[in-house]
Design an enzyme around this catalytic site. Structure first.
Site, short mmCIF file in Angstrom:
data_model
loop_
_atom_site.label_atom_id
_atom_site.label_comp_id
_atom_site.label_asym_id
_atom_site.label_seq_id
_atom_site.Cartn_x
_atom_site.Cartn_y
_atom_site.Cartn_z
N HIS A 103 -5.53 -3.54 5.64
CA HIS A 103 -5.18 -3.92 4.05
C HIS A 103 -6.34 -4.38 3.11
CE1 HIS A 103 -2.84 -4.88 0.68
NE2 HIS A 103 -3.25 -6.30 0.71
N ASP A 138 0.75 -1.30 0.08
CA ASP A 138 -0.17 0.18 0.00
C ASP A 138 0.83 1.15 -0.03
OD1 ASP A 138 -2.36 -1.66 0.19
OD2 ASP A 138 -1.95 -1.78 2.26
N1 LIG Z 1 -0.46 -8.59 1.66
C1 LIG Z 1 -0.48 -7.91 0.63
O1 LIG Z 1 -0.24 -6.84 0.23
C2 LIG Z 1 -0.66 -9.02 -0.57
C3 LIG Z 1 -0.55 -8.63 -1.91
C4 LIG Z 1 -0.52 -9.68 -2.89
C5 LIG Z 1 -1.11 -10.95 -2.57
N2 LIG Z 1 -1.26 -11.19 -1.21
C6 LIG Z 1 -2.03 -12.50 -0.87
O2 LIG Z 1 -1.05 -13.39 -0.80
C7 LIG Z 1 -1.41 -14.78 -1.34
C8 LIG Z 1 -0.61 -15.57 -2.20
O3 LIG Z 1 -0.82 -14.96 -3.34
P1 LIG Z 1 -0.01 -15.44 -4.85
O4 LIG Z 1 -0.27 -14.76 -5.89
O5 LIG Z 1 1.46 -15.77 -4.59
O6 LIG Z 1 -0.79 -16.83 -4.83
P2 LIG Z 1 -0.42 -18.29 -5.57
O7 LIG Z 1 -1.61 -19.18 -5.62
O8 LIG Z 1 0.36 -17.96 -6.86
O9 LIG Z 1 0.88 -19.03 -4.71
C9 LIG Z 1 0.15 -19.30 -3.25
C10 LIG Z 1 1.33 -20.43 -3.00
O10 LIG Z 1 0.63 -21.02 -1.69
C11 LIG Z 1 0.95 -22.46 -1.63
N3 LIG Z 1 0.25 -22.99 -0.65
C12 LIG Z 1 -1.02 -23.35 -0.63
N4 LIG Z 1 -1.48 -23.89 0.73
C13 LIG Z 1 -0.21 -23.86 1.21
C14 LIG Z 1 0.28 -24.44 2.69
N5 LIG Z 1 -0.55 -25.10 3.51
N6 LIG Z 1 1.51 -24.34 3.13
C15 LIG Z 1 2.51 -23.76 2.16
N7 LIG Z 1 1.91 -23.25 0.93
C16 LIG Z 1 0.73 -23.26 0.62
C17 LIG Z 1 0.49 -22.88 -2.97
O11 LIG Z 1 0.98 -24.12 -3.24
C18 LIG Z 1 1.10 -21.79 -3.91
O12 LIG Z 1 2.39 -22.22 -4.36
C19 LIG Z 1 -2.80 -14.53 -1.47
O13 LIG Z 1 -3.27 -14.75 -0.39
C20 LIG Z 1 -2.86 -13.17 -1.87
O14 LIG Z 1 -4.37 -12.56 -1.67
C21 LIG Z 1 -1.21 -10.49 -0.33
O1 LIG Z 2 -5.72 -7.23 -4.25
C1 LIG Z 2 -5.36 -8.43 -3.79
O2 LIG Z 2 -6.26 -9.35 -3.74
C2 LIG Z 2 -3.88 -8.69 -3.49
C3 LIG Z 2 -3.37 -7.71 -2.56
O3 LIG Z 2 -3.99 -7.71 -1.33
C4 LIG Z 2 -2.81 -6.57 -3.31
O4 LIG Z 2 -3.29 -5.44 -2.42
O5 LIG Z 2 -2.46 -6.48 -4.39
#
Ligand SMILES: NC(=O)c1ccc[n+]([C@@H]2O[C@H](COP(=O)([O-])OP(=O)(O)OC[C@H]3O[C@@H](n4cnc5c(N)ncnc54)[C@H](O)[C@@H]3O)[C@@H](O)[C@H]2O)c1
Ligand SMILES: O=C(O)C[C@H](O)C(=O)O
Length: 346
Positions: free
Chosen positions: A209, A182
């Site tokens: 967030h 953010d």
């Molecule tokens: N905080 C933030 O600002 C922010 C920003 C972007 C994404 N996110 C979040 O991050 C998360 C991941 O996003 P992504 O794009 O990498 O998803 P993705 O699906 O590409 O990757 C997620 C990974 O988690 C793994 N996984 C699932 N269950 C698991 C477990 N029990 N133990 C270990 N690994 C496990 C999957 O195998 C996969 O490789 C989502 O929840 C997304 O919303 C948060």
């Molecule tokens: O928007 C989402 O779902 C992923 C993450 O929280 C973001 O801010 O990009």
């Protein structure tokens, strides 16, 4: 890449076989050994985050865990000639080994959004994932600093806190919701609109967030820009909807991964610097807080040897920010309560 981080990366590459790194905040003494674990390391965020952590000279051991795909990611990243040793772990029975001895655990495990979904729509799947990973952290590395990326962060951080409380190891100073993306977005959008050098721009982002719970404090942004109220409202909305902008552009192929890996790497680097005793490391993060009447809240946090050293206050708010703060509170509280309830009912 943030200039100071870029310098770190360049110095790591230049001194790949040495743990002696002369950097800001360190003299020429040895940089401490630090193990960083990434849970969800084979995912969209996990892979570029693994790369960026491999480039970080503060890391001596990099542990990459996922339910599938980690041997390939670990083999790939391990060939990079920087300081850390890389190990890949896959599946439940290797989770303990992946975590043992970790100083910092970064959690991007879980499902991402598709167009039309809110972050809260991820709760049903991600809450369980986070709960079981945090139970393992409590068992195998109870003193680690935890960087929670998995959404909905507004709820997953309270879930982690409850799991740690039940295990008798909760230390509120060591649990962080990663809201750095953010801040990254607010800086980019503000600098773009004001035609400023983005490297010189700072914007605190407080609250939570998700949607309106993300509150950028543009009244405190530096350098100052001469924006109308309408401009500030538009910048605020764009920051709040930055995640959705990416989700829609990816059209079903997930959410922000590359910018998130960058943001996650900045925040983990700040935690490592704090652990290593570098002074004045301040980042915004979603933590247990008494800055407002909500039990968890994102604001500027000073990082130190034990994690949170000081939670900084909100500072003077504009009328628009005061109003937005009151508007976000009920939604943030309800997400916090949902997380606490989930952690205690199952
Ligand atoms: N905080 C933030 O600002 C922010 C920003 C972007 C994404 N996110 C979040 O991050 C998360 C991941 O996003 P992504 O794009 O990498 O998803 P993705 O699906 O590409 O990757 C997620 C990974 O988690 C793994 N996984 C699932 N269950 C698991 C477990 N029990 N133990 C270990 N690994 C496990 C999957 O195998 C996969 O490789 C989502 O929840 C997304 O919303 C948060
Ligand atoms: O928007 C989402 O779902 C992923 C993450 O929280 C973001 O801010 O990009």
């Amino acid at each position: 890449m943030r200039p100071s981080m870029f310098r770190s990366v360049k110095s790591a590459v230049a001194r790949s076989s040495s743990a002696h790194v002369a950097r800001r905040g360190y003299s020429s003494e040895s940089v401490p050994e630090r193990k960083v674990a990434v849970l969800g390391a084979a995912g969209g965020i996990g892979q570029p985050l693994a790369l960026l952590m491999k480039l970080n000279p503060l890391v001596s051991r990099l542990s990459l865990y996922d339910i599938a795909g980690t041997p390939g990611v670990a083999a790939d990243v391990s060939h990079i000639n920087t300081r850390s040793e890389v190990a890949g772990y896959m599946g439940d029975d290797q989770l303990g080994k992946a975590l043992e001895g970790s100083d910092v655990v970064i959690i991007p495990a879980g499902v991402p959004r598709k167009p039309g979904m809110t972050r809260d729509d991820l709760f049903n799947i991600n809450a369980g994932i986070v709960k079981s990973l945090c139970a393992a952290i409590a068992k195998y590395c109870p003193n680690a600093i935890v960087n929670m990326i998995s959404n909905p962060v507004n709820s997953t951080v309270p879930i982690a806190a409850e799991v740690f409380k039940k295990a008798g190891i909760y230390d509120e100073k060591r649990l962080f919701g990663v809201t750095t993306l953010d801040v990254v977005r607010a800086k980019t959008f503000y600098a773009g609109k004001a035609n400023l050098n983005v490297a010189e721009v700072n914007v605190p982002v407080v609250g939570g967030h998700a949607g309106i719970t993300i509150l950028p404090l543009f009244s405190q942004a530096t350098p100052k820009a001469n924006f109308s109220d309408e401009d500030i409202k538009a910048l605020t909305k764009r920051t709040q909807e930055g995640g959705t902008e990416v989700v829609e552009a990816k059209a079903g192929k997930g959410s922000a991964t590359l910018s998130m890996a960058y943001a996650g790497a900045i925040f983990a680097d700040a935690c490592l610097k704090g652990l290593n005793g570098v002074p004045d490391v301040v980042e915004c993060s979603y933590v247990q807080s008494s800055v407002t009447d909500l039990p968890f809240f994102a604001s500027k946090v000073r990082l130190g040897k034990n994690g949170v050293e000081e939670i900084l206050g909100l500072g003077p708010l504009s009328d628009f920010e005061k109003e937005s703060l009151e508007t976000l509170k009920p939604e943030l509280l309800s997400s916090i309560e949902k997380g606490i309830k989930f952690a205690n009912q199952s």
